[in-house]
Structure formats: structure tokens, C-alpha cells
Enzyme design. Structure first.
Site, PDB file in Angstrom:
ATOM      1  N   ASP A 119      -1.277   6.768   6.213  1.00 25.94           N
ATOM      2  CA  ASP A 119      -2.389   5.933   5.761  1.00 25.94           C
ATOM      3  C   ASP A 119      -2.712   4.950   6.888  1.00 25.94           C
ATOM      4  OD1 ASP A 119      -4.117   4.103   4.632  1.00 25.94           O
ATOM      5  OD2 ASP A 119      -2.817   3.571   2.946  1.00 25.94           O
ATOM      6  N   LYS A 135     -12.652  -1.277   6.808  1.00 32.11           N
ATOM      7  CA  LYS A 135     -12.053  -2.304   7.665  1.00 32.11           C
ATOM      8  C   LYS A 135     -12.582  -2.168   9.100  1.00 32.11           C
ATOM      9  CE  LYS A 135      -8.542  -1.802   4.365  1.00 32.11           C
ATOM     10  NZ  LYS A 135      -8.796  -2.942   3.556  1.00 32.11           N
ATOM     11  N   TRP A 153       0.820  -1.217   0.000  1.00 33.30           N
ATOM     12  CA  TRP A 153       0.000   0.000   0.000  1.00 33.30           C
ATOM     13  C   TRP A 153       0.847   1.256   0.000  1.00 33.30           C
ATOM     14  CZ3 TRP A 153      -4.246  -0.542  -2.203  1.00 33.30           C
ATOM     15  CH2 TRP A 153      -4.969  -1.736  -2.091  1.00 33.30           C
TER      16      TRP A 153
HETATM   17  N1  PMP Z   1      -4.266   1.563   2.093  1.00 36.10           N
HETATM   18  C1  PMP Z   1      -4.387   0.448   2.817  1.00 36.10           C
HETATM   19  C2  PMP Z   1      -3.492   0.251   4.012  1.00 36.10           C
HETATM   20  C3  PMP Z   1      -5.328  -0.513   2.461  1.00 36.10           C
HETATM   21  O1  PMP Z   1      -5.457  -1.632   3.172  1.00 36.10           O
HETATM   22  C4  PMP Z   1      -6.153  -0.289   1.331  1.00 36.10           C
HETATM   23  C5  PMP Z   1      -7.229  -1.254   0.899  1.00 36.10           C
HETATM   24  N2  PMP Z   1      -7.100  -2.538   1.258  1.00 36.10           N
HETATM   25  C6  PMP Z   1      -5.967   0.886   0.599  1.00 36.10           C
HETATM   26  C7  PMP Z   1      -5.028   1.794   1.022  1.00 36.10           C
HETATM   27  C8  PMP Z   1      -6.799   1.185  -0.626  1.00 36.10           C
HETATM   28  O2  PMP Z   1      -8.068   1.466  -0.199  1.00 36.10           O
HETATM   29  P1  PMP Z   1      -9.288   1.772  -1.195  1.00 36.10           P
HETATM   30  O3  PMP Z   1      -9.621   0.496  -1.869  1.00 36.10           O
HETATM   31  O4  PMP Z   1     -10.338   2.265  -0.252  1.00 36.10           O
HETATM   32  O5  PMP Z   1      -8.842   2.809  -2.156  1.00 36.10           O
END
Ligand code: PMP
Length: 366
Positions: free
Chosen positions: A177, A201, A102
């Protein structure tokens, strides 16, 4: 009907009480004869929900008065783009600490914006060569003293790597994040200039993204962008700049009200730490069978990842768990293995059931 034990990584399990409340109120919200989805976002019925969601976030996370709490759309991925658009000036630079898939994505979106504006985005440190098996500490990182911000990811959902304590990387404003660990444990908001998290989550359904940002940092943001991509505009409009995802925010409110009723952050943190300890204990008690690739001090309490001796056994494990009512245990397709996500709504007795299943699986197949 017995609900399955849901270990999905996100969208993930939601508290039953929050869903039941939504069910009970679905057709007739607050005695109005229509659902909350059918109300104007400018009407007092919806506004009450909106304000309560924002106030609960502030209260549960102990957000200081000089911070804005925003609810936006586009997921955490939209924030990957909005952060550099707002805070990386032309010719400026930003640092990214890359601890997993991520933060890699966040960095590559930063790069795209930098490329378009003649700015620089640096990898201040990357755990890729280590296979993303631990977090990176200030000692691992080469910082640019003039960076507009330093970005990191508190919990890497795919690699199961989490900062035990929020790190401090020099003096640049810190952007974090927190998609997969917000509201799971106590932390000091004032250490960070901006926090963002997709809700799906720990705090609600997908389609809702929470941003918490220091007001003076928001004010520093670029002003010559369309309003819809400026944090400032959303803050001024109390996250009602345009039509918000009202039903998602309503559900978020229900989840936050549930979290408060459970005893708030301290109670949730205790519960989450216990749940994770139960699974790691089974993994560590069977080192010939289970292997957690993550270094002990970086192990996530939200996403417990582990391997079995063979991929065939992993497949059997996931299939048998499913037959026993445990869903979502397959690791992310990019890394394989097993992943049990233990977000707030995951009940401790589901985790005990999974732990017993793991021990039994070793006995039967090990
Ligand atoms: N950052 C993290 C730490 C994540 O776990 C996720 C999704 N699993 C995201 C960003 C991306 O999130 P989204 O699908 O809401 O754009």
C-alpha cells in the site's frame, strides 16, 4: 487571492498548475465545446487523456514492461478487499506486516475474506505494542513460507512511519500500500508484485486508485469472481471495463504532467527530502518543546507528526497556524498531536513558513 498553505493529509494540496489547466479547459475541452466530463469514455477525446495518464504513470515510475498499470475506483480501502479476494485461495494463507493504522485495516479486511473462504491471514509482525513508532524489518517478522503474498504499507499516514528502503520479507510476492508516498521518491517497482495507492495525496483527486501489478501475478488471480473485482478483467479492458471516473483521471493526468515538468521523480524526491529535513530540524532543535514519537530512521518524509508539551498548546498551535494561512495541521483524531503532510504539491516556502512559525511559537509560549 493568496492560496492557503495546505498541509492536509488527504485529500491534499494539488499543484496549482494542474488546477489552472483544469479551470482553463473546463468549459471547452480540446476545442470540442464541452467539458471532458461530458465526453463519452469510449470517445477519442477522453481516450487520449486516459492513455496519457497511464503512460505518464509508467514513465514517471519507470514501470517495467511486464507490469500492468490500472486505474480503479473504491479507494485504497477497496484494494484491502480486492487483494485477498484475488490472491488468497481457499485454504491458503497470507502474511501482513502491521506498522500502523492502515496496515491494521488492510489486515482486518484480509481476515474478513479469509473467514468467508476458509483461508488464513496472519500478522507476521505488529508494531502495535511499540505504539507504531517504527517500521518492522525482516528481522522482526515471522513469515509463513507458503504465504500467497506478504502485505505491507510503505508509509503510515497517521503514525508518520515510513520505510526508508523497501523491505524484503522472504520469497512470497510482495503487495504494498503506497497510498501516501507513491510518486514521492524513487523505488524499484520490480521488487513488488502489486502496488496500490489512492490518488488523493500525491497524484490527484480522491475517487481514483492506481494499481501497478506484475502481469503473471495478475494472471494467478482467482477466476471465479465477478469481473468487476478481478484485476485481470480491468487489465484486459485497459481500465475501461466500465465507466471510469473520467474527470478524476483527467485531473490525475494534469498532476502527472506537472510532475514530469518539475523534473520527474528525482527532482520531486530531492524537494520532498529537503522539506521534511526543514521540519525535523526545528523539532530536534527544541527537544524540550517538540517531540516526534517516531524513531529517527523510520521518520516519514510525507507525514511529519509531532507533539507539543500539552494538548492545550497543540490546539493553540493549530488555531494560530490557521490564522496565519496554514491549514490541515491537526493530527489524526485517533492519535492527536500535530501532523504536517508534505506531499508533492506542498511548496518548499510553505514549509519554511511553517518552520519559522514553529520556532516563533516556542519563543512565545515555551
Ligand atoms: N492506506 C493509506 C496508507 C492511507 O493513507 C489511506 C487514506 N488516508 C488509505 C489506505 C485509505 O484510503 P481510501 O480512503 O482511499 O480508501
Amino acid at each position: 487571492m493568496r492560496r492557503p498553505m495546505n498541509f492536509n493529509a488527504g485529500p491534499a494540496s494539488l499543484p496549482l498548475a494542474a488546477l489552472q489547466r483544469a479551470r482553463d479547459e473546463l468549459l471547452d475541452f480540446a476545442g470540442t465545446g464541452i467539458s471532458v466530463m461530458e465526453h463519452s469514455h469510449r470517445g477519442k477525446e477522453y481516450e487520449r487523456v486516459h492513455d496519457e495518464a497511464l503512460a505518464l504513470l509508467r514513465e514517471l515510475l519507470d514501470v517495467p514492461a511486464d507490469y500492468d498499470v490500472l486505474i480503479l475506483q473504491g479507494g485504497a480501502s477497496m484494494q484491502f478487499a480486492l487483494v485477498p479476494m484475488n490472491f488468497l485461495p481457499p485454504g491458503g494463507s497470507a502474511d501482513y506486516v502491521v506498522t500502523g493504522a492502515w496496515s491494521e485495516k488492510a489486515h482486518s479486511e484480509g481476515l474478513a475474506w479469509a473467514g468467508a473462504t476458509g483461508a488464513r491471514v496472519r500478522v507476521a509482525a505488529s508494531g502495535k505494542a511499540l505504539g507504531y513508532t517504527r517500521v518492522l524489518s525482516p528481522g522482526d517478522v515471522r513469515l509463513d513460507e507458503d504465504a500467497a503474498y506478504v502485505h505491507f504499507t510503505s508509509n503510515e499516514t497517521i503514525h508518520g512511519v515510513q520505510y526508508a528502503e523497501l523491505p524484503r520479507f522472504g520469497s512470497a510476492p510482495h503487495v504494498c500500500d503506497m497510498s501516501s508516498d507513491i510518486l514521492s521518491r524513487r523505488f524499484d517497482v520490480s521488487q513488488l508484485a502489486l502496488i496500490y495507492a489512492g490518488a488523493q495525496k500525491n497524484i490527484g483527486p480522491s475517487g481514483v486508485t492506481v494499481v501497478i501489478a506484475r502481469r503473471d501475478f495478475v494472471e494467478r488471480g482467482r477466476k471465479d469472481l465477478p469481473a468487476i473485482v478481478q484485476y485481470r478483467a480491468h487489465a484486459q479492458a485497459r481500465s475501461l471495463l466500465n465507466t471510469p471516473p473520467t474527470f478524476g483521471i483527467y485531473l490525475l493526468r494534469n498532476v502527472l504532467a506537472w510532475a514530469k515538468g518539475e523534473g520527474g521523480l528525482d527532482a520531486l524526491e530531492r524537494r520532498n527530502r529537503n522539506k521534511a529535513a526543514v521540519l525535523y530540524a526545528v523539532i530536534d532543535a527544541n527537544p524540550q518543546f517538540f517531540r516526534c514519537p517516531v524513531e529517527v530512521t523510520s521518520r516519514s518524509i510525507m507525514n511529519v507528526v509531532f507533539r507539543l508539551p500539552t494538548e492545550d498548546l497543540e490546539k493553540t498551535f493549530v488555531d494560530e497556524a490557521k490564522k496565519s494561512g496554514m491549514l490541515g495541521l491537526k493530527g489524526h483524531r485517533s492519535v492527536g498531536g500535530i501532523r504536517a503532510s508534505l506531499y508533492n504539491a506542498v511548496e518548499p516556502d510553505w514549509v519554511s513558513t511553517l518552520a519559522a512559525f514553529m520556532s516563533d511559537f516556542v519563543r512565545r509560549t515555551g
